[in-house]
Design a protein around this motif. Structure first.
Motif, PDB file in Angstrom:
ATOM      1  N   ALA A  31       0.838  -1.199   0.000  1.00  0.00           N
ATOM      2  CA  ALA A  31       0.000   0.000   0.000  1.00  0.00           C
ATOM      3  C   ALA A  31       0.871   1.246   0.000  1.00  0.00           C
ATOM      4  CB  ALA A  31      -0.911   0.017   1.228  1.00  0.00           C
ATOM      5  N   ILE A  32       0.246   2.358  -0.378  1.00  0.00           N
ATOM      6  CA  ILE A  32       0.876   3.678  -0.311  1.00  0.00           C
ATOM      7  C   ILE A  32      -0.063   4.557   0.511  1.00  0.00           C
ATOM      8  CG2 ILE A  32       1.705   5.674  -1.607  1.00  0.00           C
ATOM      9  CD1 ILE A  32       1.970   3.786  -4.057  1.00  0.00           C
ATOM     10  N   THR A  33       0.491   5.181   1.562  1.00  0.00           N
ATOM     11  CA  THR A  33      -0.335   6.011   2.437  1.00  0.00           C
ATOM     12  C   THR A  33       0.280   7.403   2.575  1.00  0.00           C
ATOM     13  OG1 THR A  33       0.821   5.225   4.421  1.00  0.00           O
ATOM     14  CG2 THR A  33      -1.180   4.028   3.754  1.00  0.00           C
ATOM     15  N   PHE A  34      -0.522   8.333   3.068  1.00  0.00           N
ATOM     16  CA  PHE A  34      -0.078   9.707   3.284  1.00  0.00           C
ATOM     17  C   PHE A  34      -0.413  10.137   4.700  1.00  0.00           C
ATOM     18  CE2 PHE A  34      -0.948  14.360   3.117  1.00  0.00           C
ATOM     19  CZ  PHE A  34       0.339  14.784   2.795  1.00  0.00           C
ATOM     20  N   ALA A  35       0.578  10.700   5.392  1.00  0.00           N
ATOM     21  CA  ALA A  35       0.370  11.280   6.721  1.00  0.00           C
ATOM     22  C   ALA A  35       0.627  12.775   6.595  1.00  0.00           C
ATOM     23  CB  ALA A  35       1.313  10.656   7.742  1.00  0.00           C
ATOM     24  N   GLU A  36      -0.407  13.542   6.833  1.00  0.00           N
ATOM     25  CA  GLU A  36      -0.316  14.989   6.658  1.00  0.00           C
ATOM     26  C   GLU A  36       0.585  15.614   7.713  1.00  0.00           C
ATOM     27  OE1 GLU A  36      -3.823  17.410   5.089  1.00  0.00           O
ATOM     28  OE2 GLU A  36      -3.828  17.821   7.244  1.00  0.00           O
ATOM     29  N   GLY A  37       1.386  16.573   7.264  1.00  0.00           N
ATOM     30  CA  GLY A  37       2.206  17.378   8.165  1.00  0.00           C
ATOM     31  C   GLY A  37       1.651  18.785   8.133  1.00  0.00           C
ATOM     32  N   GLU A  38       2.520  19.759   7.926  1.00  0.00           N
ATOM     33  CA  GLU A  38       2.065  21.135   7.763  1.00  0.00           C
ATOM     34  C   GLU A  38       1.524  21.269   6.342  1.00  0.00           C
ATOM     35  OE1 GLU A  38       3.960  25.595   7.887  1.00  0.00           O
ATOM     36  OE2 GLU A  38       4.783  24.090   9.246  1.00  0.00           O
ATOM     37  N   VAL A  39       0.224  21.448   6.204  1.00  0.00           N
ATOM     38  CA  VAL A  39      -0.475  21.415   4.917  1.00  0.00           C
ATOM     39  C   VAL A  39       0.221  22.316   3.899  1.00  0.00           C
ATOM     40  CG1 VAL A  39      -2.689  21.878   3.794  1.00  0.00           C
ATOM     41  CG2 VAL A  39      -2.650  20.912   6.085  1.00  0.00           C
ATOM     42  N   PRO A  40       0.485  21.861   2.685  1.00  0.00           N
ATOM     43  CA  PRO A  40       0.106  20.579   2.091  1.00  0.00           C
ATOM     44  C   PRO A  40       1.187  19.498   2.200  1.00  0.00           C
ATOM     45  CG  PRO A  40       0.946  21.993   0.370  1.00  0.00           C
ATOM     46  CD  PRO A  40       1.049  22.761   1.671  1.00  0.00           C
ATOM     47  N   ALA A  41       2.215  19.751   3.002  1.00  0.00           N
ATOM     48  CA  ALA A  41       3.330  18.804   3.139  1.00  0.00           C
ATOM     49  C   ALA A  41       2.935  17.584   3.970  1.00  0.00           C
ATOM     50  CB  ALA A  41       4.529  19.503   3.773  1.00  0.00           C
ATOM     51  N   GLY A  42       3.819  16.603   3.977  1.00  0.00           N
ATOM     52  CA  GLY A  42       3.590  15.414   4.771  1.00  0.00           C
ATOM     53  C   GLY A  42       4.524  14.294   4.362  1.00  0.00           C
ATOM     54  N   ASP A  43       4.185  13.090   4.778  1.00  0.00           N
ATOM     55  CA  ASP A  43       4.988  11.909   4.471  1.00  0.00           C
ATOM     56  C   ASP A  43       4.160  10.908   3.692  1.00  0.00           C
ATOM     57  OD1 ASP A  43       7.207  12.878   5.841  1.00  0.00           O
ATOM     58  OD2 ASP A  43       6.707  11.814   7.699  1.00  0.00           O
ATOM     59  N   VAL A  44       4.698  10.472   2.561  1.00  0.00           N
ATOM     60  CA  VAL A  44       4.124   9.364   1.816  1.00  0.00           C
ATOM     61  C   VAL A  44       4.916   8.126   2.213  1.00  0.00           C
ATOM     62  CG1 VAL A  44       3.900   8.317  -0.476  1.00  0.00           C
ATOM     63  CG2 VAL A  44       3.342  10.723  -0.149  1.00  0.00           C
ATOM     64  N   THR A  45       4.217   7.057   2.576  1.00  0.00           N
ATOM     65  CA  THR A  45       4.896   5.814   2.933  1.00  0.00           C
ATOM     66  C   THR A  45       4.512   4.726   1.955  1.00  0.00           C
ATOM     67  OG1 THR A  45       4.891   6.426   5.276  1.00  0.00           O
ATOM     68  CG2 THR A  45       5.297   4.103   4.747  1.00  0.00           C
ATOM     69  N   ILE A  87       9.409   2.600   2.694  1.00  0.00           N
ATOM     70  CA  ILE A  87      10.122   3.785   2.239  1.00  0.00           C
ATOM     71  C   ILE A  87       9.228   4.972   2.559  1.00  0.00           C
ATOM     72  CG2 ILE A  87      11.037   5.050   0.265  1.00  0.00           C
ATOM     73  CD1 ILE A  87      11.586   2.347  -1.075  1.00  0.00           C
ATOM     74  N   VAL A  88       9.791   5.974   3.227  1.00  0.00           N
ATOM     75  CA  VAL A  88       9.038   7.165   3.595  1.00  0.00           C
ATOM     76  C   VAL A  88       9.615   8.349   2.823  1.00  0.00           C
ATOM     77  CG1 VAL A  88       8.330   8.703   5.471  1.00  0.00           C
ATOM     78  CG2 VAL A  88       8.565   6.236   5.891  1.00  0.00           C
ATOM     79  N   LEU A  89       8.722   9.056   2.115  1.00  0.00           N
ATOM     80  CA  LEU A  89       9.094  10.229   1.345  1.00  0.00           C
ATOM     81  C   LEU A  89       8.569  11.467   2.059  1.00  0.00           C
ATOM     82  CD1 LEU A  89       7.865   9.007  -2.177  1.00  0.00           C
ATOM     83  CD2 LEU A  89      10.074   8.555  -1.074  1.00  0.00           C
ATOM     84  N   GLN A  90       9.447  12.368   2.420  1.00  0.00           N
ATOM     85  CA  GLN A  90       9.018  13.647   2.981  1.00  0.00           C
ATOM     86  C   GLN A  90       8.764  14.555   1.779  1.00  0.00           C
ATOM     87  OE1 GLN A  90      11.915  15.632   5.434  1.00  0.00           O
ATOM     88  NE2 GLN A  90      10.625  17.432   5.666  1.00  0.00           N
ATOM     89  N   ILE A  91       7.507  15.005   1.614  1.00  0.00           N
ATOM     90  CA  ILE A  91       7.134  15.741   0.408  1.00  0.00           C
ATOM     91  C   ILE A  91       6.593  17.136   0.734  1.00  0.00           C
ATOM     92  CG2 ILE A  91       6.663  13.643  -0.922  1.00  0.00           C
ATOM     93  CD1 ILE A  91       3.654  14.183  -0.401  1.00  0.00           C
ATOM     94  N   GLU A  92       6.750  18.034  -0.243  1.00  0.00           N
ATOM     95  CA  GLU A  92       6.176  19.374  -0.115  1.00  0.00           C
ATOM     96  C   GLU A  92       4.666  19.315  -0.284  1.00  0.00           C
ATOM     97  OE1 GLU A  92       8.111  21.675  -3.147  1.00  0.00           O
ATOM     98  OE2 GLU A  92      10.017  21.694  -2.098  1.00  0.00           O
ATOM     99  N   CYS A  93       4.208  18.445  -1.189  1.00  0.00           N
ATOM    100  CA  CYS A  93       2.793  18.216  -1.448  1.00  0.00           C
ATOM    101  C   CYS A  93       2.689  16.938  -2.277  1.00  0.00           C
ATOM    102  CB  CYS A  93       2.158  19.397  -2.189  1.00  0.00           C
ATOM    103  SG  CYS A  93       2.855  19.682  -3.817  1.00  0.00           S
ATOM    104  N   ILE A  94       1.488  16.393  -2.392  1.00  0.00           N
ATOM    105  CA  ILE A  94       1.299  15.179  -3.190  1.00  0.00           C
ATOM    106  C   ILE A  94       1.354  15.556  -4.665  1.00  0.00           C
ATOM    107  CG2 ILE A  94      -0.283  13.321  -3.820  1.00  0.00           C
ATOM    108  CD1 ILE A  94      -1.391  13.467  -0.949  1.00  0.00           C
ATOM    109  N   GLU A  95       2.316  14.979  -5.354  1.00  0.00           N
ATOM    110  CA  GLU A  95       2.442  15.164  -6.791  1.00  0.00           C
ATOM    111  C   GLU A  95       3.102  13.898  -7.341  1.00  0.00           C
ATOM    112  OE1 GLU A  95       4.800  18.168  -9.677  1.00  0.00           O
ATOM    113  OE2 GLU A  95       3.570  19.147  -8.136  1.00  0.00           O
TER     114      GLU A  95
END
Length: 148
Positions: free
Chosen positions: A95-109, A118-126
């Motif tokens: 599975a691929i999940t998203f944990a919201e951080g400071e909107v719109p950033a967060g972690d995709v796992t 694998i955890v990706l620290q992202i600026e936003c979902i793209e």
């Protein structure tokens, strides 16, 4: 006779609902550690996988497809239970999940079998998922044991 399920799939994910659709299509995809690349200067994380074709399975066809997945606007990548020194290590994506951080950033796992992640620290979902063409008969349909 047309086989719509054989048409290549191309998906774009810009929010959590889109990401859930991508996750569903990539459930049970298999890849090797060597199929993963992190390009920090481009803020891009990418992988190539052999996804199980769930659309074809619904029509009684067991197939796998070569598929690419990439995330843009990635700030950092970390992994658990994945040995980069073993490029032939096979990973099975659950599975691929998203944990919201400071909107719109967060972690995709990206959750893999045996507790690997694998955890990706992202600026936003793209993200974008795209079938690359080859389709072949799968040996078996992936199965999951029932939970407690």
């Amino acid at each position: 006779m047309s086989d719509d399920a054989a048409d290549p799939l191309k998906l774009l994910a810009l929010d959590t609902d889109d990401l859930a659709v991508v996750s569903a299509h990539l459930q049970d995809a298999v890849l090797k550690v060597a199929d993963i690349v992190w390009l920090p200067a481009q803020k891009r994380f990418a992988l190539a996988a052999r996804r199980f074709d769930w659309e074809g399975e619904a029509l009684g066809q067991r197939r796998r497809r070569l598929t690419a997945l990439h995330f843009d606007r990635v700030l950092a990548v970390r992994s658990t239970r994945i040995d980069k020194a073993m490029p032939d290590q096979v990973l099975s994506l659950l599975a691929i999940t998203f944990a919201e951080g400071e909107v719109p950033a967060g972690d995709v796992t990206l959750h893999f079998s045996d507790g690997a992640a694998i955890v990706l620290q992202i600026e936003c979902i793209e993200a974008q998922m795209k079938d690359l063409g080859p389709v072949w008969e799968a040996v078996a349909t992936p199965g999951h044991p029932d939970g407690p």
